[in-house]
Write a protein that holds these residues in place. Structure first.
Motif, PDB file in Angstrom:
ATOM      1  N   THR A 165       0.839  -1.228   0.115  1.00 13.33           N
ATOM      2  CA  THR A 165      -0.155   0.081  -0.079  1.00 13.33           C
ATOM      3  C   THR A 165       0.771   1.173   0.007  1.00 13.33           C
ATOM      4  OG1 THR A 165       0.016   0.102   2.300  1.00 13.33           O
ATOM      5  CG2 THR A 165      -1.875  -1.151   1.283  1.00 13.33           C
ATOM      6  N   GLY A 166       2.061   1.254   0.105  1.00 11.62           N
ATOM      7  CA  GLY A 166       3.044   2.451   0.376  1.00 11.62           C
ATOM      8  C   GLY A 166       4.085   2.109  -0.442  1.00 11.62           C
ATOM      9  N   PRO A 167       5.293   3.004  -0.230  1.00 14.42           N
ATOM     10  CA  PRO A 167       6.408   3.064  -1.459  1.00 14.42           C
ATOM     11  C   PRO A 167       7.011   1.672  -1.031  1.00 14.42           C
ATOM     12  CG  PRO A 167       6.844   4.338   0.948  1.00 14.42           C
ATOM     13  CD  PRO A 167       5.345   4.014   0.826  1.00 14.42           C
ATOM     14  N   MET A 168       7.717   1.130  -2.205  1.00 16.44           N
ATOM     15  CA  MET A 168       8.026   0.022  -2.261  1.00 16.44           C
ATOM     16  C   MET A 168       9.324  -0.030  -3.275  1.00 16.44           C
ATOM     17  SD  MET A 168       5.521  -1.511  -4.940  1.00 16.44           S
ATOM     18  CE  MET A 168       4.425  -0.035  -4.706  1.00 16.44           C
ATOM     19  N   ALA A 169      10.391  -0.716  -2.702  1.00 23.01           N
ATOM     20  CA  ALA A 169      11.541  -1.305  -3.772  1.00 23.01           C
ATOM     21  C   ALA A 169      11.309  -2.584  -4.252  1.00 23.01           C
ATOM     22  CB  ALA A 169      12.825  -1.200  -2.789  1.00 23.01           C
ATOM     23  N   VAL A 170      11.825  -2.605  -5.511  1.00 24.28           N
ATOM     24  CA  VAL A 170      11.422  -3.962  -6.324  1.00 24.28           C
ATOM     25  C   VAL A 170      12.764  -4.553  -6.572  1.00 24.28           C
ATOM     26  CG1 VAL A 170      10.554  -5.229  -8.452  1.00 24.28           C
ATOM     27  CG2 VAL A 170       9.335  -3.243  -7.075  1.00 24.28           C
ATOM     28  N   ILE A 171      13.254  -5.829  -6.331  1.00 23.77           N
ATOM     29  CA  ILE A 171      14.511  -6.660  -6.746  1.00 23.77           C
ATOM     30  C   ILE A 171      14.127  -7.886  -7.401  1.00 23.77           C
ATOM     31  CG2 ILE A 171      15.657  -5.107  -5.134  1.00 23.77           C
ATOM     32  CD1 ILE A 171      15.873  -7.784  -3.343  1.00 23.77           C
ATOM     33  N   THR A 172      15.029  -8.461  -7.868  1.00 25.29           N
ATOM     34  CA  THR A 172      14.967 -10.006  -8.035  1.00 25.29           C
ATOM     35  C   THR A 172      15.713 -10.826  -7.136  1.00 25.29           C
ATOM     36  OG1 THR A 172      17.004 -10.213  -9.388  1.00 25.29           O
ATOM     37  CG2 THR A 172      14.839  -9.607 -10.531  1.00 25.29           C
ATOM     38  N   ALA A 173      15.062 -12.242  -6.803  1.00 25.22           N
ATOM     39  CA  ALA A 173      15.692 -13.045  -5.571  1.00 25.22           C
ATOM     40  C   ALA A 173      17.033 -13.493  -6.111  1.00 25.22           C
ATOM     41  CB  ALA A 173      14.754 -14.108  -5.708  1.00 25.22           C
ATOM     42  N   ASP A 174      17.597 -13.636  -7.376  1.00 26.87           N
ATOM     43  CA  ASP A 174      18.557 -14.287  -7.701  1.00 26.87           C
ATOM     44  C   ASP A 174      20.007 -13.111  -7.924  1.00 26.87           C
ATOM     45  OD1 ASP A 174      17.933 -13.146  -9.871  1.00 26.87           O
ATOM     46  OD2 ASP A 174      17.313 -14.938 -10.932  1.00 26.87           O
ATOM     47  N   ASP A 175      19.754 -11.981  -7.245  1.00 31.91           N
ATOM     48  CA  ASP A 175      20.618 -10.810  -7.493  1.00 31.91           C
ATOM     49  C   ASP A 175      21.093 -10.498  -5.878  1.00 31.91           C
ATOM     50  OD1 ASP A 175      21.123 -10.801 -10.193  1.00 31.91           O
ATOM     51  OD2 ASP A 175      19.084  -9.964 -10.114  1.00 31.91           O
ATOM     52  N   TYR A 176      22.311 -10.256  -5.653  1.00 34.14           N
ATOM     53  CA  TYR A 176      22.585  -9.595  -4.501  1.00 34.14           C
ATOM     54  C   TYR A 176      23.067  -8.035  -4.786  1.00 34.14           C
ATOM     55  CZ  TYR A 176      24.480  -7.675  -0.073  1.00 34.14           C
ATOM     56  OH  TYR A 176      24.592  -7.132   1.085  1.00 34.14           O
ATOM     57  N   TYR A 177      22.584  -6.964  -4.257  1.00 33.39           N
ATOM     58  CA  TYR A 177      22.924  -5.639  -4.698  1.00 33.39           C
ATOM     59  C   TYR A 177      23.817  -4.719  -3.825  1.00 33.39           C
ATOM     60  CZ  TYR A 177      18.709  -6.678  -7.777  1.00 33.39           C
ATOM     61  OH  TYR A 177      17.902  -7.277  -8.619  1.00 33.39           O
ATOM     62  N   GLY A 178      24.168  -5.306  -2.809  1.00 36.09           N
ATOM     63  CA  GLY A 178      25.086  -4.664  -2.003  1.00 36.09           C
ATOM     64  C   GLY A 178      24.130  -3.546  -1.057  1.00 36.09           C
ATOM     65  N   GLN A 179      24.746  -3.410   0.247  1.00 39.41           N
ATOM     66  CA  GLN A 179      24.171  -2.563   1.361  1.00 39.41           C
ATOM     67  C   GLN A 179      23.996  -1.057   0.629  1.00 39.41           C
ATOM     68  OE1 GLN A 179      23.030  -4.032   4.145  1.00 39.41           O
ATOM     69  NE2 GLN A 179      22.028  -1.904   4.140  1.00 39.41           N
ATOM     70  N   ALA A 180      25.025  -0.568   0.212  1.00 37.32           N
ATOM     71  CA  ALA A 180      25.073   0.884  -0.205  1.00 37.32           C
ATOM     72  C   ALA A 180      23.501   1.093  -0.988  1.00 37.32           C
ATOM     73  CB  ALA A 180      26.123   1.359  -0.759  1.00 37.32           C
ATOM     74  N   GLY A 181      23.126   0.265  -1.940  1.00 35.43           N
ATOM     75  CA  GLY A 181      22.082   0.242  -2.746  1.00 35.43           C
ATOM     76  C   GLY A 181      21.051   0.261  -1.853  1.00 35.43           C
ATOM     77  N   PHE A 182      20.718  -0.552  -0.992  1.00 38.73           N
ATOM     78  CA  PHE A 182      19.622  -0.586  -0.028  1.00 38.73           C
ATOM     79  C   PHE A 182      19.339   0.551   0.811  1.00 38.73           C
ATOM     80  CE2 PHE A 182      19.841  -5.070  -1.034  1.00 38.73           C
ATOM     81  CZ  PHE A 182      18.263  -5.462  -1.387  1.00 38.73           C
ATOM     82  N   ASP A 183      20.692   1.178   1.295  1.00 34.07           N
ATOM     83  CA  ASP A 183      20.612   2.390   2.084  1.00 34.07           C
ATOM     84  C   ASP A 183      20.210   3.671   1.053  1.00 34.07           C
ATOM     85  OD1 ASP A 183      21.661   0.867   3.956  1.00 34.07           O
ATOM     86  OD2 ASP A 183      23.787   1.779   3.854  1.00 34.07           O
ATOM     87  N   GLU A 184      20.761   3.542   0.105  1.00 32.89           N
ATOM     88  CA  GLU A 184      20.242   4.913  -0.832  1.00 32.89           C
ATOM     89  C   GLU A 184      18.559   4.756  -1.308  1.00 32.89           C
ATOM     90  OE1 GLU A 184      21.009   8.464  -3.041  1.00 32.89           O
ATOM     91  OE2 GLU A 184      22.089   7.234  -1.350  1.00 32.89           O
TER      92      GLU A 184
END
Length: 286
Positions: A112-131
């Motif tokens: 119902t609110g803001p969302m991030a969308v990723i795929t399950a078979d990748d790792y994106y690094g902590q900095a990307g999630f923080d940003e």
């Protein structure tokens, strides 16, 4: 964090080149999957819940994996099913769902609110999630994307497909699907529309790390309806999320791009697994 943030994970895919369910592969230093490590990074960044779009047959295995997550981090399962569509259609002979656009559409009742969308078979690094957490917490109507430098997303074992981005003043203007990107004797090259062309290592690319407002679901409903109503649609045709995003941008949707120099980690080929394990040991090892 005042805004409740949800991470939507597209986890229903089949790893055809990898030869199995990449979202279940034990690649972390303690046998964690890339999915689990992404969820932990999201939690550290301030996300409070995750919606996992899966196939029913892998639910038990995924649920067991998630036992290691913090108890206060809520996880919800939704299914990407063949007949979950905004319009009725004949599916005689079709055996697979309708692509990444439909996968995100499947999560519409759970977010119902803001969302991030990723795929399950990748790792994106902590900095990307923080940003991404920072960008989503600002509110507003803009969409968001974390971009990676092309040279940080390659495989040593074969060509990869990447969304090559055109960015102007911090906004995404265009994303084009290039294929067979790899280092050759002539340097870094890839194919676009049948032609092999040179690329630069610092070119920004999309690795399916989007940030959306709930308005994405109305856009997906329209896009899927139009896609499915096409005449002579093949049984294997898929509606891809980047195409839907590009159409929305063309129609005036603002999408901010937030670059990271982190290295993306994924297993396109089985031989990638050892390199990913070593890199994750650096990220997550004690």
């Amino acid at each position: 964090m005042s805004t409740s943030l949800t991470l939507v994970v597209l986890a229903a895919g089949l790893g055809s080149r990898f030869g199995g369910d990449k979202q279940l592969a034990a690649l972390g230093p303690k046998g964690e999957s890339l999915l689990c490590l992404s969820l932990l990074s999201a939690y550290r960044a301030g996300f409070t819940r995750a919606v996992l779009v899966i196939r029913p047959e892998i639910e038990a295995a995924v649920a067991q994996m998630l036992n290691s997550l913090p108890a206060e981090f809520e996880t919800v399962f939704v299914y990407q099913s063949l007949d979950d569509l905004p319009v009725a259609t004949s599916i005689d002979g079709r055996t697979k769902p309708w692509g990444t656009a439909q996968a995100l559409y499947a999560a519409r009742h759970a977010v119902t609110g803001p969302m991030a969308v990723i795929t399950a078979d990748d790792y994106y690094g902590q900095a990307g999630f923080d940003e991404m957490a920072r960008a989503l917490s600002q509110g507003g109507d803009s969409w968001n994307m974390i971009s990676y430098q092309l040279g940080n997303t390659l495989s040593e074992h074969g060509g990869v497909n990447r969304g090559i981005c055109q960015v102007e003043h911090g906004l995404l203007k265009q994303v084009q699907e290039w294929i067979q990107i790899q280092t050759s004797d002539a340097g870094l090259v890839g194919q676009y529309q049948g032609r092999t062309q040179a690329l630069l290592a610092d070119t920004p690319v999309s690795m399916t790390f989007w940030g959306f407002t709930p308005s994405i679901f109305n856009v997906l409903t329209k896009a899927l309806s139009e896609f499915i109503s096409q005449a002579h649609l093949s049984l294997s045709a898929e509606c891809y999320l980047p195409d839907v995003v590009q159409s929305a941008i063309d129609n005036g949707q603002a999408l901010h791009v937030w670059p990271t120099t982190d290295r993306w980690l994924g297993v396109t080929y089985p031989q990638d697994a050892q390199r990913v394990k070593m890199s994750l040991l650096e990220y997550w090892g004690d």
